[in-house]
Design an enzyme around this catalytic site. Structure first.
Site, PDB file in Angstrom:
ATOM      1  N   HIS A 118       0.828  -1.221   0.000  1.00  0.00           N
ATOM      2  CA  HIS A 118       0.000   0.000   0.000  1.00  0.00           C
ATOM      3  C   HIS A 118       0.857   1.264   0.000  1.00  0.00           C
ATOM      4  CE1 HIS A 118      -3.358  -2.608   1.933  1.00  0.00           C
ATOM      5  NE2 HIS A 118      -3.304  -2.762   0.625  1.00  0.00           N
ATOM      6  N   ASN A 218      -2.924 -12.779  15.950  1.00  0.00           N
ATOM      7  CA  ASN A 218      -3.874 -11.686  16.107  1.00  0.00           C
ATOM      8  C   ASN A 218      -4.599 -11.910  17.444  1.00  0.00           C
ATOM      9  OD1 ASN A 218      -6.014  -9.802  15.783  1.00  0.00           O
ATOM     10  ND2 ASN A 218      -5.912 -10.024  13.565  1.00  0.00           N
TER      11      ASN A 218
HETATM   12  C1  BV8 Z   1      -7.980  -1.826  -5.607  1.00  0.00           C
HETATM   13  C2  BV8 Z   1      -3.126   3.313   2.478  1.00  0.00           C
HETATM   14  C3  BV8 Z   1      -8.697  -2.090  -7.747  1.00  0.00           C
HETATM   15  C4  BV8 Z   1      -4.089   4.383   2.893  1.00  0.00           C
HETATM   16  C5  BV8 Z   1      -4.582   1.415   2.402  1.00  0.00           C
HETATM   17  C6  BV8 Z   1     -14.386   0.088  -5.148  1.00  0.00           C
HETATM   18  C7  BV8 Z   1     -13.473   0.513  -6.092  1.00  0.00           C
HETATM   19  C8  BV8 Z   1     -12.188  -0.011  -6.152  1.00  0.00           C
HETATM   20  C9  BV8 Z   1     -11.795  -0.952  -5.228  1.00  0.00           C
HETATM   21  C10 BV8 Z   1     -12.717  -1.347  -4.287  1.00  0.00           C
HETATM   22  C11 BV8 Z   1     -14.013  -0.866  -4.238  1.00  0.00           C
HETATM   23  N1  BV8 Z   1     -14.658  -1.486  -3.207  1.00  0.00           N
HETATM   24  C12 BV8 Z   1     -13.813  -2.338  -2.602  1.00  0.00           C
HETATM   25  C13 BV8 Z   1     -12.654  -2.261  -3.239  1.00  0.00           C
HETATM   26  C14 BV8 Z   1     -11.462  -2.923  -2.932  1.00  0.00           C
HETATM   27  C15 BV8 Z   1     -10.746  -2.039  -1.906  1.00  0.00           C
HETATM   28  C16 BV8 Z   1     -11.016  -2.645  -0.557  1.00  0.00           C
HETATM   29  O1  BV8 Z   1     -10.403  -3.632  -0.233  1.00  0.00           O
HETATM   30  N2  BV8 Z   1     -11.955  -2.084   0.206  1.00  0.00           N
HETATM   31  C17 BV8 Z   1     -12.278  -2.727   1.469  1.00  0.00           C
HETATM   32  C18 BV8 Z   1     -12.478  -1.680   2.535  1.00  0.00           C
HETATM   33  C19 BV8 Z   1     -13.487  -3.612   1.245  1.00  0.00           C
HETATM   34  N3  BV8 Z   1      -9.344  -2.096  -2.247  1.00  0.00           N
HETATM   35  C20 BV8 Z   1      -8.805  -1.101  -2.945  1.00  0.00           C
HETATM   36  O2  BV8 Z   1      -9.363  -0.079  -3.264  1.00  0.00           O
HETATM   37  C21 BV8 Z   1      -7.362  -1.353  -3.377  1.00  0.00           C
HETATM   38  N4  BV8 Z   1      -7.263  -1.103  -4.765  1.00  0.00           N
HETATM   39  O3  BV8 Z   1      -8.684  -2.751  -5.308  1.00  0.00           O
HETATM   40  O4  BV8 Z   1      -7.855  -1.387  -6.843  1.00  0.00           O
HETATM   41  C22 BV8 Z   1      -8.642  -1.383  -8.972  1.00  0.00           C
HETATM   42  C23 BV8 Z   1      -8.395  -2.130 -10.106  1.00  0.00           C
HETATM   43  C24 BV8 Z   1      -8.355  -1.486 -11.279  1.00  0.00           C
HETATM   44  C25 BV8 Z   1      -8.559  -0.102 -11.321  1.00  0.00           C
HETATM   45  C26 BV8 Z   1      -8.812   0.631 -10.176  1.00  0.00           C
HETATM   46  C27 BV8 Z   1      -8.846  -0.007  -8.980  1.00  0.00           C
HETATM   47  C28 BV8 Z   1      -6.427  -0.423  -2.632  1.00  0.00           C
HETATM   48  C29 BV8 Z   1      -6.428  -0.798  -1.175  1.00  0.00           C
HETATM   49  C30 BV8 Z   1      -5.335  -0.011  -0.461  1.00  0.00           C
HETATM   50  C31 BV8 Z   1      -5.968   1.013   0.433  1.00  0.00           C
HETATM   51  N5  BV8 Z   1      -4.914   1.699   1.173  1.00  0.00           N
HETATM   52  N6  BV8 Z   1      -3.616   2.066   3.012  1.00  0.00           N
HETATM   53  C32 BV8 Z   1      -3.773   4.884   4.249  1.00  0.00           C
HETATM   54  O5  BV8 Z   1      -3.208   4.124   5.059  1.00  0.00           O
HETATM   55  O6  BV8 Z   1      -4.114   6.055   4.504  1.00  0.00           O
HETATM   56  S1  BV8 Z   1      -5.311   0.147   3.213  1.00  0.00           S
HETATM   57  C33 BV8 Z   1      -5.328   0.441   4.885  1.00  0.00           C
HETATM   58  O7  BV8 Z   1      -6.065  -0.658   5.432  1.00  0.00           O
HETATM   59  C34 BV8 Z   1      -3.971   0.348   5.597  1.00  0.00           C
HETATM   60  O8  BV8 Z   1      -2.877   0.206   4.745  1.00  0.00           O
HETATM   61  C35 BV8 Z   1      -4.121  -0.939   6.424  1.00  0.00           C
HETATM   62  O9  BV8 Z   1      -2.971  -1.669   6.490  1.00  0.00           O
HETATM   63  C36 BV8 Z   1      -5.087  -1.645   5.573  1.00  0.00           C
HETATM   64  C37 BV8 Z   1      -5.689  -2.914   6.025  1.00  0.00           C
HETATM   65  O10 BV8 Z   1      -6.164  -2.801   7.287  1.00  0.00           O
HETATM   66  P1  BV8 Z   1      -5.421  -3.694   8.401  1.00  0.00           P
HETATM   67  O11 BV8 Z   1      -3.947  -3.567   8.228  1.00  0.00           O
HETATM   68  O12 BV8 Z   1      -5.975  -5.057   8.358  1.00  0.00           O
HETATM   69  O13 BV8 Z   1      -5.820  -2.903   9.673  1.00  0.00           O
HETATM   70  P2  BV8 Z   1      -7.190  -2.986  10.454  1.00  0.00           P
HETATM   71  O14 BV8 Z   1      -7.243  -1.780  11.324  1.00  0.00           O
HETATM   72  O15 BV8 Z   1      -8.311  -3.297   9.519  1.00  0.00           O
HETATM   73  O16 BV8 Z   1      -7.021  -4.310  11.357  1.00  0.00           O
HETATM   74  C38 BV8 Z   1      -6.029  -4.346  12.351  1.00  0.00           C
HETATM   75  C39 BV8 Z   1      -5.923  -5.793  12.809  1.00  0.00           C
HETATM   76  O17 BV8 Z   1      -4.868  -5.883  13.767  1.00  0.00           O
HETATM   77  C40 BV8 Z   1      -7.171  -6.308  13.500  1.00  0.00           C
HETATM   78  O18 BV8 Z   1      -7.448  -7.622  13.044  1.00  0.00           O
HETATM   79  C41 BV8 Z   1      -6.777  -6.357  14.970  1.00  0.00           C
HETATM   80  O19 BV8 Z   1      -7.417  -7.406  15.672  1.00  0.00           O
HETATM   81  C42 BV8 Z   1      -5.306  -6.616  14.874  1.00  0.00           C
HETATM   82  N7  BV8 Z   1      -4.509  -6.144  16.012  1.00  0.00           N
HETATM   83  C43 BV8 Z   1      -4.761  -5.079  16.831  1.00  0.00           C
HETATM   84  N8  BV8 Z   1      -3.750  -4.965  17.734  1.00  0.00           N
HETATM   85  C44 BV8 Z   1      -2.855  -5.961  17.446  1.00  0.00           C
HETATM   86  C45 BV8 Z   1      -3.331  -6.713  16.362  1.00  0.00           C
HETATM   87  N9  BV8 Z   1      -2.676  -7.764  15.861  1.00  0.00           N
HETATM   88  C46 BV8 Z   1      -1.502  -8.090  16.437  1.00  0.00           C
HETATM   89  N10 BV8 Z   1      -0.969  -7.421  17.485  1.00  0.00           N
HETATM   90  C47 BV8 Z   1      -1.622  -6.358  18.005  1.00  0.00           C
HETATM   91  N11 BV8 Z   1      -1.093  -5.689  19.051  1.00  0.00           N
END
Ligand code: BV8
Length: 252
Positions: A118, A218
Site C-alpha cells: 500500500h 492476532n
Molecule cells: C484496488 C493506504 C482495484 C491508505 C490502504 C471500489 C473501487 C475499487 C476498489 C474497491 C471498491 N470497493 C472495494 C474495493 C477494494 C478495496 C477494498 O479492499 N476495500 C475494502 C475496505 C473492502 N481495495 C482497494 O481499493 C485497493 N485497490 O482494489 O484497486 C482497482 C483495479 C483497477 C482499477 C482501479 C482499482 C487499494 C487498497 C489499499 C488502500 N490503502 N492504506 C492509508 O493508510 O491512509 S489500506 C489500509 O487498510 C492500511 O494500509 C491498512 O494496512 C489496511 C488494512 O487494514 P489492516 O492492516 O488489516 O488494519 P485494520 O485496522 O483493519 O485491522 C487491524 C488488525 O490488527 C485487526 O485484526 C486487529 O485485531 C489486529 N490487532 C490489533 N492490535 C494488534 C493486532 N494484531 C496483532 N498485534 C496487536 N497488538
C-alpha cells in the site's frame, strides 16, 4: 506456547518464511490501527473516505494535514518487540516481509521489506504529473486541520503521499513480489490484519492453495481466521519473540 507440535517442526525446518503484516503489527508501537486512527481534529472523518484520490482532489489541504499527522505519529514512535523479532528471524532464515502498513517501522527494526503493497509515508510525488518530490517533509509541531500541500516544481500541481488510496491499483511489482513470495514460501505468517482490504487480504490463499501452512497472529478473530492453518491468539509483540525462540529450536 500456542503452536501445535507439527507446526513447531515446520517452523524449525522452514527455509523461507513469508510474513504479511497489517496495522496490528504497529499497534504496540503506539500507532493506532487503520480503523482506530481517527481522533482529535479528524475524529469526524472516516479514514476510508479520506484515503482516496477523490478526497485529495476535493480537499487537498485536509487530506495533506491528515497524512502529516500520521507521518508525525510514526516519527514519534519506535519499532516494537514484534518488529525486532522479525528482523532477528531473518538473521537465520529467509524471511519475506510483505506489509500493508505505510510506516517504516519494519525497516527501522532492521528488516529488509520485500513489499509495501500500500505504498508508504516516506515518498511523495506530484498528484498531477507524478514527478517525484524529494524535498524534506516539513511537519509543524501543532498540525491544524488543513495544511496546504507543497507544490510540484515541474508543473505546479499538489504534492501527494506515495500511498495507495482506496480505488487505486497496487504497485504492480510490489504486489507481484508479494504473490510470488506467498506462493513459494514453505511457511507463512499473517500478523495483525483484519483481512478486510483487498487484494492484500488474498495473499495468504496463494500459500494455502499450495498446501503451505499459514499461521495467523492476532488477539482477535479476523476475516481470515476460519481459513488459517492455525490461529495463534495473541499480539505481535507477545507472540513473535516466542515464535523466534521456537524457530531456533528453543522449546519453552
Ligand atoms: C484496488 C493506504 C482495484 C491508505 C490502504 C471500489 C473501487 C475499487 C476498489 C474497491 C471498491 N470497493 C472495494 C474495493 C477494494 C478495496 C477494498 O479492499 N476495500 C475494502 C475496505 C473492502 N481495495 C482497494 O481499493 C485497493 N485497490 O482494489 O484497486 C482497482 C483495479 C483497477 C482499477 C482501479 C482499482 C487499494 C487498497 C489499499 C488502500 N490503502 N492504506 C492509508 O493508510 O491512509 S489500506 C489500509 O487498510 C492500511 O494500509 C491498512 O494496512 C489496511 C488494512 O487494514 P489492516 O492492516 O488489516 O488494519 P485494520 O485496522 O483493519 O485491522 C487491524 C488488525 O490488527 C485487526 O485484526 C486487529 O485485531 C489486529 N490487532 C490489533 N492490535 C494488534 C493486532 N494484531 C496483532 N498485534 C496487536 N497488538
Amino acid at each position: 506456547m500456542s503452536l501445535p507440535v507439527e507446526l513447531r517442526h515446520r517452523l524449525v525446518e522452514a527455509r523461507h518464511i513469508a510474513v504479511l503484516t497489517g496495522a496490528g503489527m504497529s499497534a504496540e508501537s503506539g500507532v493506532p490501527t487503520f480503523r482506530d486512527v481517527q481522533d482529535g481534529l479528524w475524529a469526524k472523518y472516516d479514514p476510508m473516505t479520506l484515503a482516496t484520490e477523490e478526497a485529495f482532489a476535493e480537499e487537498p489541504s485536509l487530506v495533506w494535514a491528515w497524512y502529516l499527522r500520521r507521518a508525525q505519529m510514526i516519527r514519534l514512535v519506535e519499532p516494537n518487540a514484534g518488529h525486532l523479532a522479525l528482523a532477528e528471524l531473518a538473521t537465520f532464515k529467509k524471511v519475506s516481509v510483505i506489509t500493508q502498513n505505510v510506516d517504516d517501522l519494519h525497516e527501522r527494526a532492521g528488516s529488509d521489506v520485500l513489499s509495501h503493497v500500500h505504498g508508504g509515508l516516506f515518498d511523495y510525488r506530484c498528484f498531477d504529473c507524478a514527478a517525484p518530490w524529494q524535498a524534506e517533509l516539513e511537519i509543524p509541531g501543532d498540525i491544524p486541520e488543513r495544511v496546504e500541500p507543497p507544490k510540484c516544481t515541474a508543473c505546479g500541481g499538489w504534492i501527494r503521499p506515495g500511498i495507495v488510496w482506496f480505488g487505486e491499483v497496487l504497485p504492480q511489482k510490489a504486489f507481484q513480489d508479494a504473490v510470488d513470495a506467498s506462493a513459494s514460501c514453505d511457511l507463512m505468517l499473517v500478523v495483525g490484519t483484519s483481512g478486510i482490504v483487498q487484494p492484500a487480504g488474498s495473499l495468504p490463499f496463494a500459500a494455502l492453495e499450495r498446501g503451505t501452512p499459514v499461521i495467523e497472529i492476532n488477539p482477535e478473530e479476523s476475516r481470515l481466521t476460519d481459513y488459517m492453518t492455525h490461529w495463534w491468539q495473541g499480539t505481535a509483540a507477545e507472540v513473535l519473540p516466542e515464535l523466534v525462540r521456537l524457530a531456533r529450536g528453543q522449546v519453552g
